[in-house]
Write an enzyme that holds these catalytic residues in place. Structure first.
Site, mmCIF file in Angstrom:
data_model
loop_
_atom_site.group_PDB
_atom_site.id
_atom_site.type_symbol
_atom_site.label_atom_id
_atom_site.label_comp_id
_atom_site.label_asym_id
_atom_site.label_seq_id
_atom_site.Cartn_x
_atom_site.Cartn_y
_atom_site.Cartn_z
ATOM 1 N N HIS B 58 0.854 -0.994 -0.203
ATOM 2 C CA HIS B 58 -0.065 0.466 0.505
ATOM 3 C C HIS B 58 0.837 1.568 -0.458
ATOM 4 O O HIS B 58 0.419 2.173 0.116
ATOM 5 C CB HIS B 58 -1.253 0.328 1.071
ATOM 6 N N HIS B 221 -7.405 -4.912 -1.595
ATOM 7 C CA HIS B 221 -7.004 -6.121 -1.459
ATOM 8 C C HIS B 221 -7.470 -6.877 -2.436
ATOM 9 O O HIS B 221 -7.913 -8.203 -2.124
ATOM 10 C CB HIS B 221 -6.602 -6.947 -0.244
#
Lengths: 335, 335
Positions: B58, B221
């Protein structure tokens, strides 16, 4: 081609509109020309004006770098195309504070022609003295004895940073030019491409690479590189880029450098950091001192895959200027 | 899968090594745990410690945000996986300055379990008081009357920014928690995915989308979204995201907000700015005041394509904290 756009012909104008709307504390568009951007920061009377520019599609370069300690203004071109003279002249007049203006851009025929013409017009119309420093950092674009033919790529960021800091410190125009030329002379970049980008208006890939291939030295507009082969590991790739740079800069023990690992668009920071890791290990083994590092997107080619490595060999003056503060929408640094 | 990596199993460790090597002026890894990162910035005695974390992939979240005015430390997980308790506890002990510690992370089962366990251990072993604020900004992940089930996505950046500023100002732990909860309560995010990422270890796309499709609300995700359809224009897409947020935040004339248009990985700044443009136009038409905007990559999903829109409804206290300075490797802001 999957892009979040409205119409391919409108992307640059709408990008500029979005940019000015997002960062009103930093930038404004001139009422006379919607492709002429200037900083809203205070420009002391007698500060050298700093203008950078070129085609769009390289964001955060060029327009993202308007602000204190970097650029005072940016004329905006179409995607991968130089701005015409008019917005360059408009920007020049708007940011001139009586001490002359420096132009910096990558060494491409279109940019040279348009910026030169703008410089002449600025002189003719308002007597503004303009000096130009071309960015020529791309090792892969011509041989070492034809430096003047080399293209400018991501290392330009470090050239702009140097000039922006020197101007902010109150250097006279000749001095800004001198230190900026030195920055470019001591700077080398080499890149690797893994995947093309697509220009909104054509929808076509800027070049083709097979699934398992990479290309060393491919230019930021898809200009051909010098070596195509199977994709290597991050360490092997870093070594190829680094070996070429170390050789040209004749880096030896005790040298101090600034390192820039630049993402071309779709390459993750994870990959950039893994690439950086190898560069760091190798330079430390050579006992070359890294004074500062930049890892991220500084000069992109839309969503191209891959990265470039830039290294500038420092002296005390350059190191001091690189470390200076800067405050722009897409690059902020505290001293 | 084309990635600049060495070995799929080594990506996180090598990324962390590269990161610490690139930014020694900001971060260090604890000698006791190579996944425990702390800031090298001065932590005044009595300052609340700020710990954020979660899975890797991320970037710049979470580890890129260590520094003055943001996080004091970050435990690093594997790709899209929570860090285990051990590095969390190590970070907590290392950055504790006597005033307790706040944990912030996205509301995912693995993170909740591991951070809760770490909080217990920190209390048990060293009597450190830990409080937790979960980020639950993702509108698409559960309905409004099940806020506690909502996932945390890009808006987390604004929650971390709020807490980091409050801690830096010397707020006591209960006060940091209060204002951080308020930030999360007044924050909504909705995203759109255009293309999947590939996890290095599997090489498989995180989800599949056809060439002409996009998906609204898809998680960072690859969790399923709420609406799949043909790719829309940037304006239409922005409207979908914005309508949902305006409705939940009940935005009306005179409200002040901060806006974050976050790139998920491979989406260009050009597209993000074009998207921002529409948000800006719409909010101005509503006479909602934009106090500050962020456009760029703040919470990515490797090289996923798409973006998210986050809006936080401000009050004076939140606005002041959001405007505070921060100095980290991947996010710098001057006040």
């Amino acid at each position: 081609m999957k892009k979040l756009i409205n119409h391919p012909d409108a992307v640059v104008d709408e990008m500029v509109e979005g940019y000015v709307a997002a960062y009103p504390q930093y930038v404004a568009v001139l009422p006379t020309n919607k492709r002429a951007l200037i900083g809203t920061h205070e420009r002391t009377q007698g500060k050298v004006g700093v203008v950078i520019g070129g085609g769009s599609g390289h964001e955060p370069a060029f327009m993202g770098l308007i602000g204190k300690g970097m650029a005072d203004g940016v004329p905006v071109g179409n995607i991968f195309a130089s701005p015409p003279p008019h917005p360059i002249v408009e920007v020049t007049k708007a940011i001139h504070s009586g001490a002359g203006v420096i132009y910096m851009y990558g060494n491409y025929a279109g940019d040279c022609m348009n910026f030169d013409m703008a410089a002449e017009l600025a002189d003719l119309e308002e007597g503004i003295r303009v000096e130009t420093v071309l960015v020529t950092d791309d090792i892969a674009s011509a041989s070492e004895n034809e430096m003047h033919r080399r293209r400018g790529i991501a290392g330009g960021f470090l050239v702009f940073k140097t000039a922006g800091a020197a101007a902010e410190r109150g250097y006279a125009l000749d001095e800004v030019v001198r230190v900026t030329r030195k920055a470019n002379d001591r700077l080398r970049t080499m890149g690797v491409a893994l995947a093309p980008c697509r220009i909104p208006q054509t929808g076509q890939p800027s070049f083709t690479l097979e699934e398992g291939e990479m290309e060393i030295g491919l230019g930021i507009h898809g200009e051909p590189g010098i070596q195509r082969g199977l994709i290597a590991t991050a360490d092997e790739t870093a070594d190829i880029l680094l070996d070429a740079i170390i050789q040209e800069l004749r880096l030896v023990q005790g040298d101090r450098v600034v390192v820039l690992v630049n993402g071309l668009g779709s390459t993750t920071r994870m990959e950039l950091l893994i690439t950086y890791r190898r560069v760091d290990t190798r330079l430390k083994a050579l006992e070359v001192e890294i004074a500062r590092s930049y890892v991220g997107e500084y000069v992109t080619s839309l969503e191209m895959g891959g990265c470039s490595l830039s290294i500038m060999k420092l002296d005390d003056e350059l190191e001091d200027l690189i470390q200076d503060a800067a405050d722009t929408p897409m690059f902020v640094q505290m001293r």
